[in-house]
Design an enzyme around this catalytic site. Structure first.
Site, PDB file in Angstrom:
ATOM      1  CG  HIS A  74      31.313 -96.552  67.297  1.00 25.09           C
ATOM      2  ND1 HIS A  74      31.247 -96.202  65.978  1.00 25.09           N
ATOM      3  CD2 HIS A  74      32.628 -96.500  67.636  1.00 25.09           C
ATOM      4  CE1 HIS A  74      32.457 -95.950  65.530  1.00 25.09           C
ATOM      5  NE2 HIS A  74      33.318 -96.126  66.520  1.00 25.09           N
TER       6      HIS A  74
ATOM      7  CD  GLU B   4      26.096 -94.403  66.970  1.00 19.36           C
ATOM      8  OE1 GLU B   4      26.155 -93.435  66.211  1.00 19.36           O
ATOM      9  OE2 GLU B   4      27.093 -94.827  67.598  1.00 19.36           O
TER      10      GLU B   4
ATOM     11  CB  CYS C  51      30.657 -94.607  61.754  1.00 17.42           C
ATOM     12  SG  CYS C  51      30.535 -96.193  62.623  1.00 17.42           S
TER      13      CYS C  51
ATOM     14  CB  CYS D  49      26.901 -97.178  63.947  1.00 14.10           C
ATOM     15  SG  CYS D  49      28.115 -97.261  65.289  1.00 14.10           S
TER      16      CYS D  49
END
Length: 175
Positions: free
Chosen positions: A100, A102, A128, A131
């Site tokens: 991801h 992040e 999410c 993260c």
């Protein structure tokens, strides 16, 4: 008072020797979210183009976008297993080939020895749960996001960890 016209200034006036302008500068949250949107353009995900920027003291420390781990084929090249299996957004993260945005921003800071503790993370999409856990442990103090995500657990974790969370909707015309 007189008007000055130049290549870089619009509606600029000189009053008592000081130039003034009606041009509006974006606030810092808008400025860094706009940068996160540009970072998202590097995404190799077939489902979501996500970008993240980590900032501290008004300086960019790290950026990240969602895509396959370094050196591995991208979903753009080999397809998306989650798409093939018709898995809804926010479910079965372990099947996703991508890291991801992040996570990549946090990882890049670590790889380059940059402390992000106390920083602000700007991301085009709501973090999410995975993260959120990394953001908490990275000691990020504020998260600004632009698009909501199906799973609210990430936000719940961030708030429980006393991280300031700001929803700043993306301009829908730009998506």
């Amino acid at each position: 008072m007189r008007t000055i016209e130049g290549a870089h200034m619009v509606d600029v006036k000189v009053k008592r020797g000081v130039k003034t302008s009606k041009k509006q500068r974006p606030d810092l949250d808008t400025y860094f979210m706009d940068i996160a949107k540009v970072v998202a353009k590097r995404s190799t995900c077939l489902r979501q183009n996500v970008g993240a920027v980590i900032v501290k003291d008004k300086r960019i420390l790290s950026t990240g976008y969602n895509g396959a781990p370094t050196g591995l084929p991208h979903c753009l090249d080999i397809g998306c297993l989650r798409e093939e299996l018709n898995i809804a957004s926010g479910e079965r993260h372990e099947l996703c080939r991508a890291v991801h945005a992040e996570q990549n921003a946090i990882i890049q800071a670590a790889v380059h020895g940059v402390s992000i503790a106390g920083g602000t993370l700007y991301t085009t999409h709501q973090p999410c749960i995975m993260c959120a856990k990394m953001i908490i442990n990275a000691k990020i103090k504020k998260v600004v996001y632009g698009k909501r995500y199906a799973d609210e657990r990430g936000l719940e974790f961030l708030r429980e960890a006393n991280i300031e969370v700001v929803y700043k909707p993306l301009n829908e015309e730009e998506e």
